[in-house]
Design a protein around this motif. Structure first.
Motif, PDB file in Angstrom:
ATOM      1  N   CYS A 201     -10.394   0.304  -1.759  1.00  0.00           N
ATOM      2  CA  CYS A 201      -9.941   0.978  -0.541  1.00  0.00           C
ATOM      3  C   CYS A 201      -8.718   0.265   0.000  1.00  0.00           C
ATOM      4  O   CYS A 201      -8.428  -0.885  -0.337  1.00  0.00           O
ATOM      5  CB  CYS A 201     -11.055   1.000   0.502  1.00  0.00           C
TER       6      CYS A 201
ATOM      7  N   LEU B 112      -7.619   5.131   2.425  1.00  0.00           N
ATOM      8  CA  LEU B 112      -7.494   5.609   1.058  1.00  0.00           C
ATOM      9  C   LEU B 112      -8.551   4.936   0.196  1.00  0.00           C
ATOM     10  O   LEU B 112      -8.723   3.713   0.269  1.00  0.00           O
ATOM     11  CB  LEU B 112      -6.101   5.314   0.486  1.00  0.00           C
TER      12      LEU B 112
ATOM     13  N   ARG C 250      -4.242   6.006   7.758  1.00  0.00           N
ATOM     14  CA  ARG C 250      -5.137   6.659   6.807  1.00  0.00           C
ATOM     15  C   ARG C 250      -5.999   5.609   6.097  1.00  0.00           C
ATOM     16  O   ARG C 250      -5.587   4.469   5.899  1.00  0.00           O
ATOM     17  CB  ARG C 250      -4.355   7.426   5.744  1.00  0.00           C
TER      18      ARG C 250
ATOM     19  N   VAL D 289       0.413  12.992   2.128  1.00  0.00           N
ATOM     20  CA  VAL D 289      -1.010  13.299   2.048  1.00  0.00           C
ATOM     21  C   VAL D 289      -1.255  14.468   1.110  1.00  0.00           C
ATOM     22  O   VAL D 289      -2.149  14.430   0.266  1.00  0.00           O
ATOM     23  CB  VAL D 289      -1.575  13.611   3.453  1.00  0.00           C
TER      24      VAL D 289
ATOM     25  N   LEU E  36      -8.589  10.121  -5.895  1.00  0.00           N
ATOM     26  CA  LEU E  36      -8.102   9.420  -4.711  1.00  0.00           C
ATOM     27  C   LEU E  36      -8.500  10.235  -3.490  1.00  0.00           C
ATOM     28  O   LEU E  36      -8.165  11.420  -3.385  1.00  0.00           O
ATOM     29  CB  LEU E  36      -6.584   9.249  -4.752  1.00  0.00           C
ATOM     30  N   TYR E  37      -9.225   9.599  -2.568  1.00  0.00           N
ATOM     31  CA  TYR E  37      -9.702  10.261  -1.359  1.00  0.00           C
ATOM     32  C   TYR E  37      -8.909   9.733  -0.162  1.00  0.00           C
ATOM     33  O   TYR E  37      -8.756   8.522   0.011  1.00  0.00           O
ATOM     34  CB  TYR E  37     -11.193   9.997  -1.152  1.00  0.00           C
ATOM     35  N   ILE E  38      -8.395  10.654   0.662  1.00  0.00           N
ATOM     36  CA  ILE E  38      -7.584  10.289   1.825  1.00  0.00           C
ATOM     37  C   ILE E  38      -8.306  10.744   3.084  1.00  0.00           C
ATOM     38  O   ILE E  38      -8.671  11.918   3.219  1.00  0.00           O
ATOM     39  CB  ILE E  38      -6.178  10.917   1.750  1.00  0.00           C
TER      40      ILE E  38
ATOM     41  N   CYS F 134       0.812  -1.223   0.000  1.00  0.00           N
ATOM     42  CA  CYS F 134       0.000   0.000   0.000  1.00  0.00           C
ATOM     43  C   CYS F 134       0.841   1.266   0.000  1.00  0.00           C
ATOM     44  O   CYS F 134       0.465   2.285   0.596  1.00  0.00           O
ATOM     45  CB  CYS F 134      -0.963   0.023   1.187  1.00  0.00           C
TER      46      CYS F 134
ATOM     47  N   LEU G 240       2.569   6.907  -2.651  1.00  0.00           N
ATOM     48  CA  LEU G 240       1.626   7.285  -1.599  1.00  0.00           C
ATOM     49  C   LEU G 240       2.362   7.606  -0.311  1.00  0.00           C
ATOM     50  O   LEU G 240       1.990   7.171   0.774  1.00  0.00           O
ATOM     51  CB  LEU G 240       0.616   6.158  -1.363  1.00  0.00           C
TER      52      LEU G 240
END
Length: 490
Positions: A318, A330, A328, A45, A338-340, A26, A42
């Motif tokens: 996710c 994701l 987090r 943020v 992409l939502y964090i 990840c 990744l």
């Protein structure tokens, strides 16, 4: 953790991404589009760094990266039966293999590479791409559902064992033998996944209401979680956190559910000392006299935390990751975002959306304004969600917690039985011989193969095409080696 997006989402909106997947630890996100594919780091943020982009391969619908190395596997709709393995930093194709039908999914760890077709699974040794085993006698698997443990020391494979029930076949990818079958659900399977150590296996059925976790390799049920009761949903993603403390599930609804895997105890519980404790004990005892379905529902754990999406009906995946030392959530969606979220590992509750990234490099002014106007997080939140110690992540073999996706990883010598492998910019996995005027190419033709070119597998499996008969394929300005891929030591 890979998903193929539909051509059009409900409502007639065309999906921006054809596929998207998180890598094994990840630390990276891969996306496929009609124009090619992209890889992102990744590690931050606020900023989404693009590691690599390729526009030479159109209509990509599978793209998988091996941890934080430069090895990437790509499948395109232009050649859906062909798997291409690339070293993207050197711009080199390592090899390609062709199969008898369309490739539905690909899974890989540092020991094995799996190619899943509708009625068969091919198991390759990732060091030399030798075909070790072909699983042919399996039920039809139209979605290519399968899972591979990322821990090469426990290289287990799981796939559906039935077309009508939720039976899971657990297979040992190292010894190439079936371990056991697990009667996980009454309905057909929709999602299966291993935790990072390969000691637990989670599953969900097509109803999407109950998620179960089993021990590996004995297949005993450890946990049972209820995602919902009101409606059936389509589970699109199911993943453990790297420390195996949480399990995350996303679906075609607007809610992402996170379950906490509490430590199991086999000791006798203490006698309750309060009135509420006595009532709770009496309530649990009463469930023994209720119908099985009702008592099971009462004993199922609920979500520890949730993440609210601003959409529903779109394909999404996710994952749970540690970014800048904080946990987090994701979520990547087929609309190209992409939502964090921040996850509070102590109290749970609703996760806070802190950043939205555009994966297509075309973030609009409205999206930037939305990020700028979002209220700041409480000052005490960092202290609340900080991990007590990094021991869970640092003890995982072969992982780099502080920016491995950018610098590459260094794997200790004992990680590989055949010798050390160093992942850095100059000598990345796999260490295959390379010259600018030579491109090793090998193809495994599995369709319409003459009987004279068939041989039995070394393990006594069914007849298969003989390896070592590559079909040369050159591109302009490059020479092609006609030696089999197995002769190139990775």
């Amino acid at each position: 953790m890979e998903a193929e997006a539909a051509d059009a989402a409900p409502g007639g909106v065309e999906a921006a991404l054809s596929c998207f997947s998180f890598n094994q630890d990840c630390t990276s996100l891969a996306i496929g589009t009609k124009a090619g594919y992209k890889l992102f780091s990744l590690s931050s943020v606020e900023q989404l760094d693009q590691v690599h982009g390729n526009n030479e391969i159109p209509n990509v619908y599978i793209v998988e990266r091996l941890f934080s190395s430069s090895l990437v596997v790509v499948v395109s709709h232009t050649k859906p039966r062909q798997m291409n393995v690339y070293h993207f930093k050197k711009g080199t194709e390592i090899c390609n293999y062709s199969y008898s039908s369309n490739i539905l999914s690909i899974k890989l760890n540092r020991q094995r590479l799996l190619v899943c077709l509708e009625e068969s699974i091919y198991i390759h040794n990732i060091k030399d791409m030798k075909l070790l085993k072909t699983l042919l006698d399996i039920p039809a698997n139209p979605t290519g559902l399968c899972a591979l443990s990322i821990n090469h020391s426990n290289s287990y494979l799981a796939y559906p064992g039935s077309l009508t029930t939720g039976e899971i076949v657990l297979y040992d990818g190292s010894s190439l033998k079936t371990v056991c079958t697990i009667a996980a659900h009454e309905g057909t399977l929709a999602a299966i996944t291993f935790n990072s150590s390969g000691s637990k296996l989670a599953s969900a059925s097509e109803k999407g209401t109950v998620i179960r976790v089993f021990s590996v390799p004995d297949g005993q049920k450890l946990y049972e979680f209820r995602r919902g009761m009101k409606r059936y949903v389509t589970i699109s993603s199911l993943v453990f956190s790297m420390d195996s403390q949480f399990l995350c599930a996303s679906s075609n609804t607007e809610t992402v559910h996170i379950f906490k895997l509490e430590h199991l105890t086999h000791s006798r519980p203490e006698e309750p000392s309060t009135w509420s404790g006595y009532m709770g004990k009496m309530f649990m005892a009463a469930t023994n006299y209720l119908p099985a379905q009702v008592s099971d529902m009462m004993n199922q754990d609920r979500a520890f935390a949730t993440g609210r999406l601003n959409f529903s009906g779109q394909k999404n995946i996710c994952t749970l990751s540690t970014i800048q030392k904080l946990p987090r959530l994701l979520v990547a969606s087929s609309d190209g975002h992409l939502y964090i979220y921040n996850l509070d590992p102590q109290d749970g509750g609703e996760c806070v959306l802190i950043k939205t990234h555009s994966l297509l490099g075309s973030e609009t002014a409205e999206e930037n304004k939305e990020n700028d106007l979002r209220p700041p997080l409480p000052q005490s939140y960092a202290a609340t969600v900080a991990r007590p110690s990094p021991s869970a992540a640092s003890t995982m073999p072969g992982y780099s917690e502080d920016g491995g996706a950018l610098r590459g990883e260094v794997i200790p010598e004992h990680e590989f039985a055949t010798g050390p492998v160093c992942l850095d910019d100059e000598n990345e996995f796999p260490p295959f011989p390379f010259r600018e005027t030579q491109r090793p190419v090998c193809e495994l033709q599995l369709a319409n193969t003459p009987a004279s070119q068939l041989e039995a597998g070394a393990d006594g499996s069914r007849m298969r095409p003989r390896l070592g008969q590559p079909t040369p394929r050159a591109r302009e300005g490059s020479a092609v080696s006609t030696r089999p891929c197995s002769e190139f030591l990775w």
